[in-house]
Write an enzyme that holds these catalytic residues in place. Structure first.
Site, PDB file in Angstrom:
ATOM      1  N   ASP A 163      72.498 -58.675  25.742  1.00  0.00           N
ATOM      2  CA  ASP A 163      71.502 -58.448  24.698  1.00  0.00           C
ATOM      3  C   ASP A 163      72.138 -59.133  23.360  1.00  0.00           C
ATOM      4  O   ASP A 163      73.376 -58.612  22.996  1.00  0.00           O
ATOM      5  CB  ASP A 163      71.250 -57.019  24.396  1.00  0.00           C
ATOM      6  CG  ASP A 163      70.087 -56.704  23.368  1.00  0.00           C
ATOM      7  OD1 ASP A 163      69.623 -57.834  22.868  1.00  0.00           O
ATOM      8  OD2 ASP A 163      69.669 -55.783  23.557  1.00  0.00           O
TER       9      ASP A 163
ATOM     10  N   ASP B 202      66.743 -64.586  20.105  1.00  0.00           N
ATOM     11  CA  ASP B 202      66.854 -63.336  20.754  1.00  0.00           C
ATOM     12  C   ASP B 202      66.580 -63.519  22.208  1.00  0.00           C
ATOM     13  O   ASP B 202      65.980 -64.049  22.701  1.00  0.00           O
ATOM     14  CB  ASP B 202      65.831 -62.226  20.283  1.00  0.00           C
ATOM     15  CG  ASP B 202      66.046 -60.926  21.079  1.00  0.00           C
ATOM     16  OD1 ASP B 202      67.069 -60.538  21.050  1.00  0.00           O
ATOM     17  OD2 ASP B 202      64.931 -60.342  21.675  1.00  0.00           O
TER      18      ASP B 202
END
Length: 425
Positions: A108, A306
């Site tokens: 992440d 992201d």
């Protein structure tokens, strides 16, 4: 409905196997989660419509999570994660403890701390870390400096405990330390959350490894080893092979790569902000208000890369302008909608390219990075949507589908992100 199944096995996680060049860095192979080798492949086939709607709904939860965020060379195998929502969609094989216990941890880029489900955890999956058998495991107390670096720490006893949210889940963890290795490079004393209790379904089942920019991130804790530098190439959803890679450390990174400066937002310090200055569809630079792309640390506005969001989200005026130009370039084909996607076509179309124009760098995406298609190719949708009407309504998110088959370089010491075309499917 079988005719609409994705040939790419869209939701498949890519498992990870590490290749290492000792002292030169680490590279990781990437493959999709629904591949035959994946323990997370679905037991029953999922229709194309249902899979797209599920991923779109899960992206909403991922964006909700984003809204809560105000050396050497090592080649590590990456994989695509099954939970394409709040959970990141790519995982790596991590060996934790002594002797090592193996976990498929989600990567992440918008989170810092690592979490691993531990023995005795309430609400966790069946795969948990047995801290009792690890000779290098240590629980950190309230006087540990790391206890001040986690959100919402509590010190009712001798152990530093902290609560956090992730998507629609809540997580209660003890702050702990142990060895971790993504390849053969062993990192001693790595600080992570040993999950004691979790609610909801957003938590990656075997843990999470934060690649953000904060003090507890993998980059910060391995700064001496990997110099806060990494890159990845995410394979297409169509591939079932080990083909994507995560490269850790400055050695082995591409020398010829266009870059754009990283921007800092103290209120959302984990996120990788960049300056998006325009978007071109085909040969036409779309007319977009400058204010819709402007970076604003106070409001959180701007553009980020992201790894955990699947489909790119653009703030409403940007998306509307880009979508309308895309439809115009496609021509007179009939437009339909599917869930949150409002630009879908039945039958073959000739899609234009799309170029994201950053400061110092243009990234031109081919149709494979722009369209999701049914197996037979009879239905396709523009794989983007407007930003949700919440705190992220001002945030443009360059998501992982648009990053696939590109080498994405995160060079924090030199404050830049680089993008280069690299087929890895």
């Amino acid at each position: 409905m079988k005719a609409y199944l994705f040939s790419l096995a869209f939701l498949f996680l890519s498992l990870v196997q590490g290749l290492n060049t000792r002292g030169q860095g680490t590279t990781v192979k990437v493959f999709h989660v629904y591949s035959p080798q994946s323990p997370f492949r679905p037991s029953k086939p999922v229709s194309w419509e249902d899979s797209v709607l599920q991923m779109l709904a899960e992206d909403q939860a991922r964006l909700q999570f984003l809204s809560s965020l105000v050396g050497r060379k090592s080649w590590v195998p990456i994989a695509s994660g099954r939970q394409i929502v709040q959970s990141p969609t790519y995982i790596v094989k991590a060996n934790v403890g002594t002797p090592a216990q193996t976990f498929l941890m989600a990567l992440d880029t918008s989170n810092d701390a690592a979490w691993i489900p531990c023995n005795g955890c309430v609400g966790c999956s069946s795969t948990v870390f047995n801290s009792v058998t690890s000779t290098t495991f240590k629980t950190l107390g309230c006087d540990a400096p790391q206890c001040k670096q986690v959100p919402n720490p509590t010190c009712g006893g001798s152990t530093c405990t902290w609560n956090t949210t992730y998507g629609g889940s809540t997580i209660l963890s003890n702050l702990t330390r142990d060895t971790i290795a993504l390849s053969t490079d062993i990192v001693p004393g790595y600080t992570f959350g040993c999950i004691q209790k979790t609610t909801g379904s957003s938590v990656p089942p075997q843990g999470l490894l934060g690649l953000g920019r904060g003090p507890l991130s993998f980059l910060s804790q391995t700064q001496d080893l990997y110099k806060s530098t990494f890159s990845y190439c995410l394979p297409s959803f169509r591939t079932l092979n080990f083909s994507g890679t995560l490269r850790l450390g400055p050695a082995g990174q591409p020398l010829r790569i266009k870059t754009t400066p990283l921007l800092k937002n103290p209120r959302r310090s984990s996120l990788y902000y960049v300056n998006l200055i325009g978007i071109r569809v085909g040969r036409k630079i779309v007319d977009i208000p400058a204010s819709a792309l402007a970076f604003n640390p106070t409001t959180g506005a701007g553009t980020i890369f992201d790894s955990g969001t699947v489909f790119t989200r653009l703030v409403a005026p940007v998306y509307t302008a880009v979508r309308d130009e895309f439809r115009k370039r496609v021509g007179n084909a009939i437009v339909s909608s599917l869930g949150g996607f409002d630009t879908c076509y039945t039958g073959p179309i000739v899609a234009p390219t799309m170029t994201f124009m950053f400061s110092g760098m243009n990234v031109t995406l081919p149709p494979d990075n722009l369209l999701i298609r049914s197996t037979a190719g009879s239905t396709s949708c523009l794989a983007m949507a407007a930003a949700p009407d919440n705190v992220n309504s001002v945030l443009n998110v360059i998501a992982n589908m648009q990053q696939q088959n590109h080498r994405i370089l995160f060079d924090v010491p030199n404050s830049r992100i680089g993008v280069a075309r690299e087929p890895c499917s």
